[in-house]
Design a protein around this motif. Structure first.
Motif, short mmCIF file in Angstrom:
data_model
loop_
_atom_site.label_atom_id
_atom_site.label_comp_id
_atom_site.label_asym_id
_atom_site.label_seq_id
_atom_site.Cartn_x
_atom_site.Cartn_y
_atom_site.Cartn_z
N ASN A 278 0.83 -1.20 0.00
CA ASN A 278 0.00 0.00 0.00
C ASN A 278 0.87 1.26 0.00
OD1 ASN A 278 -2.44 -1.38 -0.03
ND2 ASN A 278 -2.67 -1.36 2.19
N HIS A 279 1.90 1.25 0.84
CA HIS A 279 2.82 2.39 0.89
C HIS A 279 3.57 2.53 -0.44
CE1 HIS A 279 5.56 5.35 2.52
NE2 HIS A 279 6.60 4.59 2.25
N ASN A 283 3.34 5.68 -3.12
CA ASN A 283 4.59 6.33 -3.52
C ASN A 283 4.70 6.39 -5.04
OD1 ASN A 283 7.33 7.02 -3.97
ND2 ASN A 283 7.95 6.09 -2.03
N ILE A 284 4.43 5.25 -5.69
CA ILE A 284 4.52 5.18 -7.15
C ILE A 284 3.51 6.11 -7.79
CG2 ILE A 284 4.16 3.69 -9.15
CD1 ILE A 284 5.29 1.38 -7.45
N ALA A 285 2.27 6.13 -7.29
CA ALA A 285 1.23 6.98 -7.88
C ALA A 285 1.62 8.45 -7.82
CB ALA A 285 -0.10 6.75 -7.15
N ILE A 286 2.18 8.88 -6.69
CA ILE A 286 2.60 10.28 -6.55
C ILE A 286 3.75 10.58 -7.50
CG2 ILE A 286 3.59 11.99 -4.98
CD1 ILE A 286 2.27 10.38 -2.66
N GLY A 287 4.76 9.71 -7.51
CA GLY A 287 5.92 9.95 -8.35
C GLY A 287 5.61 9.91 -9.83
N VAL A 288 4.77 8.98 -10.24
CA VAL A 288 4.41 8.85 -11.65
C VAL A 288 3.59 10.06 -12.10
CG1 VAL A 288 2.97 7.51 -13.24
CG2 VAL A 288 4.59 6.35 -11.75
N THR A 360 -5.98 2.32 -3.39
CA THR A 360 -4.54 2.54 -3.59
C THR A 360 -4.07 1.78 -4.82
OG1 THR A 360 -4.24 2.69 -1.19
CG2 THR A 360 -2.27 2.41 -2.51
N ALA A 361 -4.52 0.54 -4.96
CA ALA A 361 -4.18 -0.25 -6.14
C ALA A 361 -4.69 0.42 -7.41
CB ALA A 361 -4.74 -1.66 -6.00
N LEU A 362 -5.92 0.95 -7.34
CA LEU A 362 -6.52 1.60 -8.50
C LEU A 362 -5.78 2.88 -8.87
CD1 LEU A 362 -8.85 1.29 -10.49
CD2 LEU A 362 -10.28 2.62 -8.93
N ALA A 363 -5.38 3.66 -7.85
CA ALA A 363 -4.65 4.90 -8.10
C ALA A 363 -3.31 4.62 -8.76
CB ALA A 363 -4.45 5.67 -6.80
N LYS A 364 -2.63 3.58 -8.29
CA LYS A 364 -1.34 3.23 -8.89
C LYS A 364 -1.52 2.81 -10.35
CE LYS A 364 2.18 0.43 -10.07
NZ LYS A 364 2.22 -0.55 -11.18
N ALA A 365 -2.55 2.01 -10.61
CA ALA A 365 -2.80 1.56 -11.99
C ALA A 365 -3.16 2.75 -12.88
CB ALA A 365 -3.92 0.52 -12.00
N GLU A 413 -0.46 -3.80 -13.83
CA GLU A 413 -1.68 -3.01 -13.99
C GLU A 413 -2.97 -3.85 -13.97
OE1 GLU A 413 -3.05 -0.51 -17.72
OE2 GLU A 413 -1.43 0.49 -16.64
N ASP A 414 -3.00 -4.90 -14.77
CA ASP A 414 -4.23 -5.70 -14.86
C ASP A 414 -4.54 -6.37 -13.53
OD1 ASP A 414 -4.75 -5.04 -17.49
OD2 ASP A 414 -3.53 -6.67 -18.29
N VAL A 415 -3.51 -6.83 -12.84
CA VAL A 415 -3.71 -7.45 -11.53
C VAL A 415 -4.27 -6.42 -10.54
CG1 VAL A 415 -2.52 -8.47 -9.54
CG2 VAL A 415 -1.95 -9.21 -11.86
N LEU A 416 -3.76 -5.19 -10.57
CA LEU A 416 -4.22 -4.17 -9.63
C LEU A 416 -5.64 -3.71 -9.95
CD1 LEU A 416 -1.11 -1.92 -8.93
CD2 LEU A 416 -1.94 -3.94 -7.73
#
Length: 441
Positions: A278-279, A283-288, A360-365, A413-416
Protein backbone atom coordinates in the motif's frame (compact mmCIF):
# COMPACT_ATOMS: atom_id res chain seq x y z
CA UNK A 1 -0.37 33.48 -2.39
CA UNK A 2 0.83 35.48 -5.39
CA UNK A 3 1.14 33.64 -8.66
CA UNK A 4 4.74 33.01 -9.80
CA UNK A 5 5.92 35.15 -12.68
CA UNK A 6 6.11 32.24 -15.12
CA UNK A 7 4.76 28.73 -14.70
CA UNK A 8 4.60 26.51 -17.78
CA UNK A 9 1.11 25.01 -18.02
CA UNK A 10 0.89 21.55 -16.39
CA UNK A 11 4.43 21.86 -14.94
CA UNK A 12 3.32 22.24 -11.31
CA UNK A 13 0.37 21.01 -9.26
CA UNK A 14 -2.12 23.88 -8.85
CA UNK A 15 -1.13 24.61 -5.24
CA UNK A 16 2.43 25.37 -6.44
CA UNK A 17 1.20 27.42 -9.40
CA UNK A 18 -0.32 30.12 -7.20
CA UNK A 19 -3.80 28.65 -6.77
CA UNK A 20 -5.51 27.98 -3.43
CA UNK A 21 -5.67 24.51 -1.90
CA UNK A 22 -7.67 23.13 1.04
CA UNK A 23 -4.93 20.64 1.87
CA UNK A 24 -1.54 22.34 2.15
CA UNK A 25 -0.60 24.65 4.99
CA UNK A 26 2.46 26.77 5.70
CA UNK A 27 4.36 23.79 7.10
CA UNK A 28 3.92 21.93 3.80
CA UNK A 29 4.93 24.99 1.77
CA UNK A 30 8.05 25.55 3.84
CA UNK A 31 8.93 21.86 3.54
CA UNK A 32 8.47 22.03 -0.24
CA UNK A 33 11.05 24.81 -0.51
CA UNK A 34 13.51 22.85 1.64
CA UNK A 35 13.04 19.73 -0.48
CA UNK A 36 13.35 21.55 -3.79
CA UNK A 37 16.61 23.22 -2.78
CA UNK A 38 18.27 20.12 -1.33
CA UNK A 39 17.09 17.59 -3.91
CA UNK A 40 17.68 19.94 -6.82
CA UNK A 41 21.27 20.55 -5.76
CA UNK A 42 22.17 16.99 -4.77
CA UNK A 43 20.22 14.92 -7.30
CA UNK A 44 18.46 16.71 -10.13
CA UNK A 45 21.35 18.83 -11.40
CA UNK A 46 23.11 15.71 -12.70
CA UNK A 47 20.23 13.23 -13.00
CA UNK A 48 20.21 13.05 -16.80
CA UNK A 49 23.98 12.56 -16.98
CA UNK A 50 23.93 9.85 -14.32
CA UNK A 51 21.07 8.03 -16.04
CA UNK A 52 23.11 8.00 -19.28
CA UNK A 53 26.13 6.67 -17.39
CA UNK A 54 23.99 4.10 -15.57
CA UNK A 55 25.27 4.98 -12.10
CA UNK A 56 24.56 7.51 -9.37
CA UNK A 57 27.74 8.21 -7.34
CA UNK A 58 27.67 6.54 -3.88
CA UNK A 59 28.29 9.86 -2.15
CA UNK A 60 24.79 11.00 -3.17
CA UNK A 61 23.29 8.33 -0.92
CA UNK A 62 25.57 9.46 1.90
CA UNK A 63 24.55 13.10 1.50
CA UNK A 64 20.87 12.16 1.75
CA UNK A 65 21.56 9.98 4.79
CA UNK A 66 23.64 12.58 6.64
CA UNK A 67 20.95 15.23 6.07
CA UNK A 68 18.18 12.87 7.31
CA UNK A 69 16.68 13.24 3.83
CA UNK A 70 15.91 9.54 3.51
CA UNK A 71 13.64 9.52 6.59
CA UNK A 72 10.72 11.15 4.66
CA UNK A 73 10.40 7.94 2.60
CA UNK A 74 8.93 6.15 5.61
CA UNK A 75 5.16 5.91 6.06
CA UNK A 76 3.55 8.68 8.10
CA UNK A 77 3.29 9.16 10.99
CA UNK A 78 6.99 8.63 11.50
CA UNK A 79 8.28 6.23 14.20
CA UNK A 80 9.28 9.08 16.48
CA UNK A 81 10.41 6.97 19.42
CA UNK A 82 12.60 4.70 17.30
CA UNK A 83 14.16 7.67 15.52
CA UNK A 84 14.75 9.54 18.78
CA UNK A 85 16.69 6.55 20.10
CA UNK A 86 19.02 7.05 17.13
CA UNK A 87 19.47 10.73 17.89
CA UNK A 88 17.14 11.90 15.10
CA UNK A 89 14.68 14.56 16.27
CA UNK A 90 13.84 16.63 13.22
CA UNK A 91 14.07 16.82 9.43
CA UNK A 92 15.83 19.50 7.35
CA UNK A 93 14.30 22.93 7.71
CA UNK A 94 13.41 22.25 11.33
CA UNK A 95 10.38 20.06 10.57
CA UNK A 96 9.63 18.12 13.75
CA UNK A 97 9.21 14.38 13.35
CA UNK A 98 5.90 14.60 15.23
CA UNK A 99 4.53 17.08 12.66
CA UNK A 100 5.38 15.01 9.57
CA UNK A 101 2.19 13.77 7.87
CA UNK A 102 1.31 12.15 4.54
CA UNK A 103 1.06 15.56 2.86
CA UNK A 104 4.72 16.17 3.78
CA UNK A 105 5.43 12.73 2.31
CA UNK A 106 3.54 13.73 -0.85
CA UNK A 107 5.59 16.92 -1.14
CA UNK A 108 8.84 14.98 -0.75
CA UNK A 109 7.98 12.39 -3.42
CA UNK A 110 6.81 15.14 -5.78
CA UNK A 111 10.10 16.93 -5.44
CA UNK A 112 12.31 13.88 -5.71
CA UNK A 113 10.63 13.00 -9.02
CA UNK A 114 10.74 16.55 -10.36
CA UNK A 115 13.42 15.67 -12.93
CA UNK A 116 10.93 13.15 -14.30
CA UNK A 117 13.15 10.10 -14.23
CA UNK A 118 12.64 7.22 -11.80
CA UNK A 119 16.16 5.76 -11.88
CA UNK A 120 18.24 8.37 -10.02
CA UNK A 121 15.73 8.78 -7.15
CA UNK A 122 15.23 5.01 -6.85
CA UNK A 123 18.98 4.50 -6.56
CA UNK A 124 18.89 6.52 -3.36
CA UNK A 125 15.50 6.03 -1.70
CA UNK A 126 14.16 2.55 -2.52
CA UNK A 127 15.70 0.74 0.44
CA UNK A 128 14.42 3.22 3.01
CA UNK A 129 11.02 3.46 1.32
CA UNK A 130 10.31 -0.27 1.02
CA UNK A 131 12.95 -2.33 2.85
CA UNK A 132 12.97 -0.58 6.23
CA UNK A 133 9.21 -0.18 6.94
CA UNK A 134 8.53 -3.90 7.64
CA UNK A 135 11.29 -3.88 10.29
CA UNK A 136 9.88 -0.73 11.86
CA UNK A 137 6.26 -1.88 11.82
CA UNK A 138 6.59 -5.57 12.64
CA UNK A 139 10.13 -6.21 13.88
CA UNK A 140 10.90 -6.87 17.53
CA UNK A 141 12.81 -4.26 19.51
CA UNK A 142 15.83 -6.58 19.42
CA UNK A 143 15.64 -6.78 15.63
CA UNK A 144 15.27 -3.02 15.32
CA UNK A 145 18.18 -2.38 17.67
CA UNK A 146 20.42 -4.65 15.59
CA UNK A 147 19.63 -3.24 12.16
CA UNK A 148 18.16 0.25 12.33
CA UNK A 149 21.23 2.20 13.57
CA UNK A 150 23.31 1.22 10.53
CA UNK A 151 20.41 1.52 8.10
CA UNK A 152 19.30 4.94 9.30
CA UNK A 153 22.84 6.35 9.40
CA UNK A 154 23.83 5.00 5.99
CA UNK A 155 26.41 2.49 7.21
CA UNK A 156 24.45 -0.34 5.60
CA UNK A 157 21.81 -0.56 2.90
CA UNK A 158 18.72 -2.71 2.52
CA UNK A 159 16.26 -3.63 -0.23
CA UNK A 160 12.85 -5.27 -0.42
CA UNK A 161 12.98 -8.69 -2.12
CA UNK A 162 9.58 -10.11 -3.02
CA UNK A 163 9.51 -10.82 -6.76
CA UNK A 164 10.87 -14.06 -8.25
CA UNK A 165 11.29 -15.30 -11.83
CA UNK A 166 8.02 -17.23 -11.47
CA UNK A 167 6.16 -15.09 -8.94
CA UNK A 168 5.66 -11.36 -9.43
CA UNK A 169 2.18 -10.02 -8.77
CA UNK A 170 1.24 -13.57 -7.71
CA UNK A 171 2.91 -13.18 -4.32
CA UNK A 172 1.21 -16.27 -2.86
CA UNK A 173 3.19 -18.41 -5.35
CA UNK A 174 6.63 -17.47 -3.97
CA UNK A 175 8.97 -20.47 -4.06
CA UNK A 176 12.05 -19.30 -2.14
CA UNK A 177 12.23 -21.50 0.96
CA UNK A 178 13.51 -20.88 4.47
CA UNK A 179 13.79 -24.13 6.44
CA UNK A 180 15.15 -24.34 9.97
CA UNK A 181 18.49 -26.08 10.45
CA UNK A 182 18.63 -29.23 12.62
CA UNK A 183 20.12 -27.16 15.46
CA UNK A 184 17.20 -24.72 15.24
CA UNK A 185 19.47 -21.67 15.19
CA UNK A 186 19.22 -20.82 11.50
CA UNK A 187 16.91 -20.63 8.55
CA UNK A 188 18.48 -22.18 5.45
CA UNK A 189 17.32 -20.09 2.50
CA UNK A 190 17.21 -21.39 -1.08
CA UNK A 191 15.75 -19.78 -4.17
CA UNK A 192 16.05 -16.69 -6.31
CA UNK A 193 14.73 -13.14 -6.50
CA UNK A 194 14.48 -11.03 -9.65
CA UNK A 195 14.04 -7.33 -10.50
CA UNK A 196 15.14 -6.30 -7.00
CA UNK A 197 15.76 -2.54 -6.91
CA UNK A 198 19.03 -1.59 -5.15
CA UNK A 199 19.86 -5.25 -4.49
CA UNK A 200 23.36 -5.01 -5.91
CA UNK A 201 24.31 -2.40 -3.27
CA UNK A 202 22.49 -3.88 -0.29
CA UNK A 203 23.93 -5.66 2.71
CA UNK A 204 20.44 -6.91 3.61
CA UNK A 205 17.03 -7.64 2.15
CA UNK A 206 13.63 -7.72 3.76
CA UNK A 207 12.79 -10.92 1.91
CA UNK A 208 9.61 -12.89 1.36
CA UNK A 209 10.29 -16.58 2.00
CA UNK A 210 8.27 -19.74 2.37
CA UNK A 211 8.55 -21.13 5.89
CA UNK A 212 5.39 -23.24 5.67
CA UNK A 213 3.15 -24.97 3.15
CA UNK A 214 1.80 -23.67 -0.16
CA UNK A 215 -0.22 -20.51 -0.53
CA UNK A 216 -0.37 -17.27 1.39
CA UNK A 217 -0.36 -18.80 4.89
CA UNK A 218 3.09 -20.32 4.33
CA UNK A 219 4.86 -16.98 3.78
CA UNK A 220 7.09 -15.09 6.18
CA UNK A 221 9.42 -12.07 6.08
CA UNK A 222 13.08 -12.47 6.93
CA UNK A 223 16.05 -10.08 7.04
CA UNK A 224 18.50 -11.92 4.76
CA UNK A 225 22.17 -10.84 4.51
CA UNK A 226 23.33 -10.22 0.93
CA UNK A 227 26.62 -8.53 0.02
CA UNK A 228 29.58 -10.74 0.85
CA UNK A 229 27.47 -13.41 2.54
CA UNK A 230 28.17 -17.07 1.81
CA UNK A 231 25.72 -18.65 -0.62
CA UNK A 232 24.52 -15.33 -2.08
CA UNK A 233 25.30 -14.33 -5.65
CA UNK A 234 23.98 -11.20 -7.33
CA UNK A 235 24.15 -9.77 -10.82
CA UNK A 236 22.80 -6.54 -12.21
CA UNK A 237 19.96 -6.57 -14.74
CA UNK A 238 19.62 -4.15 -17.64
CA UNK A 239 16.11 -2.80 -18.21
CA UNK A 240 14.76 -0.56 -20.95
CA UNK A 241 14.56 2.36 -18.50
CA UNK A 242 15.64 3.45 -15.01
CA UNK A 243 19.22 2.38 -15.69
CA UNK A 244 20.49 3.75 -12.38
CA UNK A 245 18.07 1.80 -10.13
CA UNK A 246 20.46 -1.08 -9.53
CA UNK A 247 17.97 -3.76 -10.60
CA UNK A 248 19.32 -7.11 -9.45
CA UNK A 249 18.95 -10.87 -9.85
CA UNK A 250 19.69 -12.64 -6.54
CA UNK A 251 20.45 -16.34 -6.16
CA UNK A 252 20.41 -17.97 -2.71
CA UNK A 253 22.12 -21.32 -2.18
CA UNK A 254 21.89 -22.72 1.37
CA UNK A 255 22.15 -19.24 2.87
CA UNK A 256 22.32 -19.39 6.70
CA UNK A 257 20.17 -16.73 8.38
CA UNK A 258 19.80 -16.48 12.19
CA UNK A 259 16.26 -17.29 13.31
CA UNK A 260 16.31 -13.98 15.19
CA UNK A 261 16.14 -12.26 11.78
CA UNK A 262 12.48 -13.22 11.40
CA UNK A 263 10.25 -10.15 11.03
CA UNK A 264 7.11 -10.60 13.09
CA UNK A 265 5.81 -14.16 13.20
CA UNK A 266 6.01 -17.12 10.84
CA UNK A 267 3.08 -17.34 8.47
CA UNK A 268 2.25 -13.61 8.72
CA UNK A 269 4.31 -12.61 5.68
CA UNK A 270 1.41 -12.05 3.29
CA UNK A 271 -0.25 -9.53 5.59
CA UNK A 272 3.01 -7.63 6.04
CA UNK A 273 3.76 -7.68 2.32
CA UNK A 274 0.31 -6.36 1.39
CA UNK A 275 0.53 -3.56 3.95
CA UNK A 276 3.95 -2.61 2.59
CA UNK A 277 2.54 -2.68 -0.95
CA UNK A 278 0.00 0.00 0.00
CA UNK A 279 2.82 2.39 0.89
CA UNK A 280 4.78 1.45 -2.24
CA UNK A 281 1.79 1.90 -4.54
CA UNK A 282 0.94 5.30 -3.12
CA UNK A 283 4.59 6.33 -3.52
CA UNK A 284 4.52 5.18 -7.15
CA UNK A 285 1.23 6.98 -7.88
CA UNK A 286 2.60 10.28 -6.55
CA UNK A 287 5.92 9.95 -8.35
CA UNK A 288 4.41 8.85 -11.65
CA UNK A 289 1.99 11.80 -11.57
CA UNK A 290 4.97 14.14 -11.28
CA UNK A 291 6.75 12.37 -14.17
CA UNK A 292 3.63 12.84 -16.29
CA UNK A 293 3.79 16.57 -15.49
CA UNK A 294 7.40 16.71 -16.62
CA UNK A 295 6.55 15.06 -19.93
CA UNK A 296 3.47 17.12 -20.75
CA UNK A 297 4.87 20.48 -19.65
CA UNK A 298 8.06 19.82 -21.65
CA UNK A 299 5.92 19.26 -24.74
CA UNK A 300 3.84 22.37 -23.99
CA UNK A 301 6.97 24.51 -23.75
CA UNK A 302 8.34 22.99 -26.96
CA UNK A 303 5.25 23.57 -29.13
CA UNK A 304 5.09 27.19 -27.98
CA UNK A 305 8.41 27.88 -29.71
CA UNK A 306 8.68 25.22 -32.44
CA UNK A 307 7.49 26.51 -35.81
CA UNK A 308 6.12 24.49 -38.72
CA UNK A 309 4.16 25.59 -41.78
CA UNK A 310 4.88 29.22 -40.95
CA UNK A 311 3.58 29.32 -37.37
CA UNK A 312 4.18 27.91 -33.92
CA UNK A 313 2.90 24.38 -33.39
CA UNK A 314 0.64 25.61 -30.59
CA UNK A 315 -1.42 27.40 -33.25
CA UNK A 316 -2.39 24.06 -34.79
CA UNK A 317 -5.79 22.83 -33.46
CA UNK A 318 -4.65 19.20 -33.52
CA UNK A 319 -1.73 20.06 -31.22
CA UNK A 320 -3.99 21.87 -28.76
CA UNK A 321 -6.39 18.93 -28.88
CA UNK A 322 -3.64 16.47 -27.91
CA UNK A 323 -2.48 18.69 -25.04
CA UNK A 324 -6.04 19.13 -23.81
CA UNK A 325 -6.83 15.41 -23.70
CA UNK A 326 -3.62 14.53 -21.88
CA UNK A 327 -3.88 17.56 -19.60
CA UNK A 328 -7.40 16.66 -18.49
CA UNK A 329 -6.23 13.16 -17.55
CA UNK A 330 -3.23 14.55 -15.70
CA UNK A 331 -5.09 17.15 -13.64
CA UNK A 332 -7.87 14.69 -12.78
CA UNK A 333 -5.30 12.20 -11.52
CA UNK A 334 -3.40 14.89 -9.63
CA UNK A 335 -6.54 16.07 -7.83
CA UNK A 336 -7.44 12.48 -6.90
CA UNK A 337 -3.96 11.76 -5.55
CA UNK A 338 -3.99 14.93 -3.43
CA UNK A 339 -7.41 14.03 -2.03
CA UNK A 340 -6.16 10.50 -1.40
CA UNK A 341 -3.13 11.73 0.53
CA UNK A 342 -5.28 14.12 2.55
CA UNK A 343 -7.49 11.21 3.61
CA UNK A 344 -4.34 9.41 4.77
CA UNK A 345 -3.65 12.28 7.16
CA UNK A 346 -7.08 11.84 8.76
CA UNK A 347 -7.22 8.05 9.08
CA UNK A 348 -5.36 5.70 11.37
CA UNK A 349 -3.00 3.44 9.44
CA UNK A 350 -5.06 0.30 10.05
CA UNK A 351 -8.24 2.11 8.97
CA UNK A 352 -6.53 3.46 5.86
CA UNK A 353 -5.29 -0.01 4.90
CA UNK A 354 -8.82 -1.34 5.21
CA UNK A 355 -10.73 1.57 3.67
CA UNK A 356 -8.24 2.61 0.98
CA UNK A 357 -6.35 -0.58 0.10
CA UNK A 358 -8.35 -1.26 -3.07
CA UNK A 359 -8.32 2.39 -4.09
CA UNK A 360 -4.54 2.54 -3.59
CA UNK A 361 -4.18 -0.25 -6.14
CA UNK A 362 -6.52 1.60 -8.50
CA UNK A 363 -4.65 4.90 -8.10
CA UNK A 364 -1.34 3.23 -8.89
CA UNK A 365 -2.80 1.56 -11.99
CA UNK A 366 -4.42 4.78 -13.20
CA UNK A 367 -1.19 6.72 -12.71
CA UNK A 368 0.59 4.37 -15.11
CA UNK A 369 -2.12 4.86 -17.73
CA UNK A 370 -1.94 8.64 -17.42
CA UNK A 371 1.85 8.59 -17.70
CA UNK A 372 1.48 6.56 -20.87
CA UNK A 373 -0.95 9.12 -22.33
CA UNK A 374 1.18 12.14 -21.37
CA UNK A 375 4.50 10.69 -22.51
CA UNK A 376 3.15 9.41 -25.82
CA UNK A 377 1.60 12.82 -26.43
CA UNK A 378 4.93 14.49 -25.65
CA UNK A 379 6.92 12.19 -27.93
CA UNK A 380 4.54 12.82 -30.84
CA UNK A 381 4.64 16.59 -30.35
CA UNK A 382 8.42 16.60 -30.13
CA UNK A 383 8.52 14.65 -33.39
CA UNK A 384 12.02 13.49 -34.31
CA UNK A 385 13.41 15.18 -31.21
CA UNK A 386 11.24 12.91 -29.07
CA UNK A 387 12.82 9.88 -30.71
CA UNK A 388 16.38 11.00 -30.06
CA UNK A 389 18.35 10.21 -26.91
CA UNK A 390 19.92 13.64 -26.72
CA UNK A 391 18.90 17.20 -27.41
CA UNK A 392 15.58 18.93 -26.81
CA UNK A 393 13.53 15.75 -26.44
CA UNK A 394 15.98 13.86 -24.25
CA UNK A 395 13.77 13.74 -21.16
CA UNK A 396 10.61 12.56 -22.92
CA UNK A 397 12.59 9.92 -24.85
CA UNK A 398 13.89 8.57 -21.56
CA UNK A 399 10.43 8.73 -20.02
CA UNK A 400 9.00 6.77 -22.95
CA UNK A 401 11.30 3.89 -22.00
CA UNK A 402 10.16 4.14 -18.38
CA UNK A 403 6.44 3.66 -19.04
CA UNK A 404 6.59 -0.12 -18.35
CA UNK A 405 8.44 0.66 -15.12
CA UNK A 406 5.36 2.57 -13.97
CA UNK A 407 2.79 0.03 -15.12
CA UNK A 408 4.41 -3.22 -13.92
CA UNK A 409 6.31 -2.88 -10.57
CA UNK A 410 4.32 -2.73 -7.34
CA UNK A 411 1.74 -5.04 -8.91
CA UNK A 412 1.15 -5.11 -12.66
CA UNK A 413 -1.68 -3.01 -13.99
CA UNK A 414 -4.23 -5.70 -14.86
CA UNK A 415 -3.71 -7.45 -11.53
CA UNK A 416 -4.22 -4.17 -9.63
CA UNK A 417 -7.36 -3.27 -11.56
CA UNK A 418 -8.86 -6.62 -10.60
CA UNK A 419 -7.56 -6.37 -7.03
CA UNK A 420 -9.08 -2.93 -6.55
CA UNK A 421 -12.60 -4.14 -7.33
CA UNK A 422 -12.23 -7.34 -5.30
CA UNK A 423 -11.13 -5.27 -2.29
CA UNK A 424 -14.02 -2.83 -2.72
CA UNK A 425 -16.50 -5.70 -2.97
CA UNK A 426 -15.02 -7.37 0.14
CA UNK A 427 -15.21 -4.14 2.11
CA UNK A 428 -18.78 -3.47 0.95
CA UNK A 429 -19.91 -6.95 1.93
CA UNK A 430 -18.27 -6.60 5.35
CA UNK A 431 -20.08 -3.29 5.89
CA UNK A 432 -23.37 -4.82 4.75
CA UNK A 433 -22.96 -7.78 7.09
CA UNK A 434 -22.27 -5.47 10.01
CA UNK A 435 -25.36 -3.38 9.26
CA UNK A 436 -27.57 -6.45 8.85
CA UNK A 437 -26.43 -7.97 12.14
CA UNK A 438 -29.21 -7.69 14.75
CA UNK A 439 -28.36 -5.16 17.43
CA UNK A 440 -28.33 -6.20 21.09
CA UNK A 441 -30.84 -4.35 23.23
Amino acid sequence: MASPAKVIPFSEPPWLAGLPSPYFNESHRKWQKVCREFIGKNLHENALQWEDEGEVPPEVFQKFTEANMLIPNLPAPLPVEALNRLGIYELPGGLRLEDFDYLHFYVYVNEIRRAGLAGPPNSVIAGMAYGVPPILKYGSKELQDRFLPDLMRGGKRICIAITEPGAGSDVANIQTTAKKSPCGKYYIVNGSKKWITNGVWSQYASMAVRTGGPGRTGLSLLVVPLLGHEGVSMRRLKNSGAATSGTTFIELDDVKVPVENLIGEEGQGMKMIMTNFNHERLNIAIGVTRSARVALSSAFEYVMKREAFGKALIEQPVVRHRLAKAGAELESLSAWVEQFVYMMTKLKKEDADRELGGLTALAKAKAGMVLDECVRTAVLLFGGNGYTRSGQGEVVEKLYREIPGARIPGGSEDVLLDLSIRELVKHFRAQSAALDKPSKL
